[in-house]
Motif scaffolding. Structure first.
Motif, PDB file in Angstrom:
ATOM      1  N   ARG A   1      61.829  43.145  38.684  1.00 58.48           N
ATOM      2  CA  ARG A   1      62.354  44.495  38.646  1.00 58.48           C
ATOM      3  C   ARG A   1      62.248  45.099  40.041  1.00 58.48           C
ATOM      4  N   PHE A   2      63.023  46.151  40.272  1.00 55.09           N
ATOM      5  CA  PHE A   2      63.052  46.746  41.591  1.00 55.09           C
ATOM      6  C   PHE A   2      62.794  48.237  41.519  1.00 55.09           C
ATOM      7  N   ASP A   3      62.152  48.726  42.581  1.00 56.28           N
ATOM      8  CA  ASP A   3      61.721  50.119  42.601  1.00 56.28           C
ATOM      9  C   ASP A   3      62.142  50.746  43.926  1.00 56.28           C
ATOM     10  N   GLY A   4      62.905  51.826  43.842  1.00 55.30           N
ATOM     11  CA  GLY A   4      63.369  52.482  45.048  1.00 55.30           C
ATOM     12  C   GLY A   4      62.281  53.211  45.812  1.00 55.30           C
ATOM     13  N   ASN A   5      61.163  53.405  45.160  1.00 53.06           N
ATOM     14  CA  ASN A   5      60.024  54.029  45.824  1.00 53.06           C
ATOM     15  C   ASN A   5      59.196  52.940  46.499  1.00 53.06           C
ATOM     16  N   ALA A   6      59.308  52.867  47.831  1.00 47.92           N
ATOM     17  CA  ALA A   6      58.676  51.771  48.562  1.00 47.92           C
ATOM     18  C   ALA A   6      57.204  51.993  48.854  1.00 47.92           C
ATOM     19  N   LYS A   7      56.750  53.222  48.620  1.00 50.33           N
ATOM     20  CA  LYS A   7      55.322  53.466  48.840  1.00 50.33           C
ATOM     21  C   LYS A   7      54.521  52.651  47.828  1.00 50.33           C
ATOM     22  N   PRO A   8      53.448  51.975  48.290  1.00 52.63           N
ATOM     23  CA  PRO A   8      52.658  51.187  47.343  1.00 52.63           C
ATOM     24  C   PRO A   8      52.121  52.096  46.236  1.00 52.63           C
ATOM     25  N   HIS A   9      52.308  51.692  45.010  1.00 48.00           N
ATOM     26  CA  HIS A   9      51.772  52.452  43.890  1.00 48.00           C
ATOM     27  C   HIS A   9      51.649  51.501  42.719  1.00 48.00           C
ATOM     28  N   TYR A  10      51.056  51.973  41.648  1.00 49.68           N
ATOM     29  CA  TYR A  10      50.781  51.072  40.536  1.00 49.68           C
ATOM     30  C   TYR A  10      51.776  51.251  39.396  1.00 49.68           C
ATOM     31  N   HIS A  11      51.888  50.207  38.604  1.00 48.41           N
ATOM     32  CA  HIS A  11      52.835  50.222  37.500  1.00 48.41           C
ATOM     33  C   HIS A  11      52.155  49.939  36.171  1.00 48.41           C
ATOM     34  N   PHE A  12      52.815  50.420  35.144  1.00 44.53           N
ATOM     35  CA  PHE A  12      52.319  50.275  33.788  1.00 44.53           C
ATOM     36  C   PHE A  12      53.405  49.606  32.948  1.00 44.53           C
ATOM     37  N   LEU A  13      53.010  48.607  32.206  1.00 46.48           N
ATOM     38  CA  LEU A  13      53.956  47.902  31.349  1.00 46.48           C
ATOM     39  C   LEU A  13      53.628  48.164  29.890  1.00 46.48           C
ATOM     40  N   CYS A  14      54.576  48.733  29.155  1.00 47.88           N
ATOM     41  CA  CYS A  14      54.348  48.999  27.732  1.00 47.88           C
ATOM     42  C   CYS A  14      54.567  47.717  26.949  1.00 47.88           C
TER      43      CYS A  14
ATOM     44  N   ASP B   1      54.762  47.407  23.848  1.00 47.51           N
ATOM     45  CA  ASP B   1      55.597  47.616  22.666  1.00 47.51           C
ATOM     46  C   ASP B   1      57.085  47.681  23.009  1.00 47.51           C
ATOM     47  N   CYS B   2      57.425  48.565  23.932  1.00 44.78           N
ATOM     48  CA  CYS B   2      58.856  48.739  24.212  1.00 44.78           C
ATOM     49  C   CYS B   2      59.303  48.039  25.489  1.00 44.78           C
ATOM     50  N   GLY B   3      58.340  47.514  26.257  1.00 45.03           N
ATOM     51  CA  GLY B   3      58.706  46.739  27.434  1.00 45.03           C
ATOM     52  C   GLY B   3      59.067  47.551  28.661  1.00 45.03           C
ATOM     53  N   SER B   4      59.007  48.876  28.561  1.00 39.53           N
ATOM     54  CA  SER B   4      59.384  49.668  29.717  1.00 39.53           C
ATOM     55  C   SER B   4      58.315  49.612  30.800  1.00 39.53           C
ATOM     56  N   VAL B   5      58.745  49.793  32.018  1.00 42.42           N
ATOM     57  CA  VAL B   5      57.841  49.796  33.160  1.00 42.42           C
ATOM     58  C   VAL B   5      57.795  51.197  33.740  1.00 42.42           C
ATOM     59  N   LEU B   6      56.618  51.763  33.840  1.00 39.43           N
ATOM     60  CA  LEU B   6      56.478  53.134  34.321  1.00 39.43           C
ATOM     61  C   LEU B   6      55.606  53.185  35.557  1.00 39.43           C
ATOM     62  N   ASP B   7      55.851  54.184  36.390  1.00 39.99           N
ATOM     63  CA  ASP B   7      54.932  54.442  37.489  1.00 39.99           C
ATOM     64  C   ASP B   7      53.670  55.028  36.907  1.00 39.99           C
ATOM     65  N   ILE B   8      52.567  54.728  37.533  1.00 42.31           N
ATOM     66  CA  ILE B   8      51.322  55.330  37.069  1.00 42.31           C
ATOM     67  C   ILE B   8      50.664  55.967  38.283  1.00 42.31           C
ATOM     68  N   GLU B   9      50.384  57.258  38.148  1.00 37.73           N
ATOM     69  CA  GLU B   9      49.834  57.974  39.305  1.00 37.73           C
ATOM     70  C   GLU B   9      48.327  57.867  39.334  1.00 37.73           C
ATOM     71  N   MET B  10      47.811  57.325  40.410  1.00 38.92           N
ATOM     72  CA  MET B  10      46.370  57.164  40.541  1.00 38.92           C
ATOM     73  C   MET B  10      46.029  56.944  42.004  1.00 38.92           C
ATOM     74  N   GLU B  11      44.800  57.209  42.298  1.00 39.35           N
ATOM     75  CA  GLU B  11      44.347  56.968  43.659  1.00 39.35           C
ATOM     76  C   GLU B  11      44.314  55.459  43.911  1.00 39.35           C
ATOM     77  N   PRO B  12      44.542  55.025  45.157  1.00 36.07           N
ATOM     78  CA  PRO B  12      44.501  53.592  45.468  1.00 36.07           C
ATOM     79  C   PRO B  12      43.118  53.024  45.147  1.00 36.07           C
ATOM     80  N   ILE B  13      43.092  51.785  44.718  1.00 37.60           N
ATOM     81  CA  ILE B  13      41.813  51.174  44.356  1.00 37.60           C
ATOM     82  C   ILE B  13      41.514  49.974  45.256  1.00 37.60           C
ATOM     83  N   ASP B  14      41.663  50.207  46.556  1.00 43.86           N
ATOM     84  CA  ASP B  14      41.466  49.097  47.483  1.00 43.86           C
ATOM     85  C   ASP B  14      40.019  48.607  47.560  1.00 43.86           C
TER      86      ASP B  14
END
Lengths: 128, 128
Positions: A69-82, A84-97
DNA sequence: TTTGATGCAAATGTTTTGCATGCAA
DNA sequence: TTGCATGCAAAACATTTGCATCAAA
């Protein structure tokens, strides 16, 4: 930095990705761009998506659910995969480096980064 | 719990996975089992790998480097991908399930787990 | 016997690629 | 003009599946 020649197809792909909040597959991008450029080929879509991802203008994400999948937001961020429905969502959180440090502690090699995605039920599916 | 009929092919696959520390692809498993059972088919290898993974006897891991890999160690643990040589290594570290909490903080849905792998240079490649 | 497992081959789904042509610079 | 980008189709991969046969229970 960009050594690319201009192409209206690539521009359309970039535009489409920047305005959608979904995380479309290459095929979904293809279907959408065809609304404007009916003759665009899937090969061109793939070539441009890979090019843009290499240049850091978009993100290529892989949630092991078939296709990339592709994301137009190039800033590193995390994703969430449902699951049940298979959708992929952005998840807002502080970086966990800091987990790189944890991983590096018992490891002789060089930990440079991590890839993480979360899974569970999305807001809509957990409300049912 | 197991409702499977015995099969020497499945047994050989399990044995092979339990004794190797590499994280072979289905094709690598196939090549190795063929040493003992020259007539085994790739389809059988895939069927059994998926079956064993579903039953929790092995792990199916995906490092977005082409094909899936399999791990005879079914206990959840983390993996490291060397970006130079492409090898996949186990990485010993304490579980980092607290990141699920971090992710859940700003998210309306239900975060049930995460998939993480680390990347960088493996011990051998970083020594060069 | 019954029924899951196998081997084989064909089918699937995703992504890449070769090549002649088109178009930006 | 030069050479990257495109459209098209074929190829390349990884994985799954249909089906007749085989073998465990």
């Amino acid at each position: 930095m960009t050594i690319n020649k201009y192409s209206r197809q690539r521009e359309a792909i970039k535009d489409y990705l920047s305005q959608t909040k979904e995380h479309p597959t290459a095929d979904t991008v293809y279907m959408n761009i065809r609304g404007t450029y009916p003759n665009i080929s899937l090969g061109t879509v793939y070539r441009n998506l890979n090019l843009l991802a290499e240049q850091g203008e978009i993100l290529k994400i892989n949630c092991q659910d078939g296709s990339d999948r592709f994301d137009g937001n190039a800033k590193p961020h995390y994703h969430f995969l449902c699951k049940d429905c298979g959708s992929v969502l952005d998840i807002e959180m502080e970086p966990i480096d800091h987990i790189n440090v944890i991983a590096g502690a018992g490891f002789t090699g060089k930990v440079e980064g991590h890839v993480t995605f979360f899974y569970g039920q999305c807001p809509q599916c957990s409300a049912k």
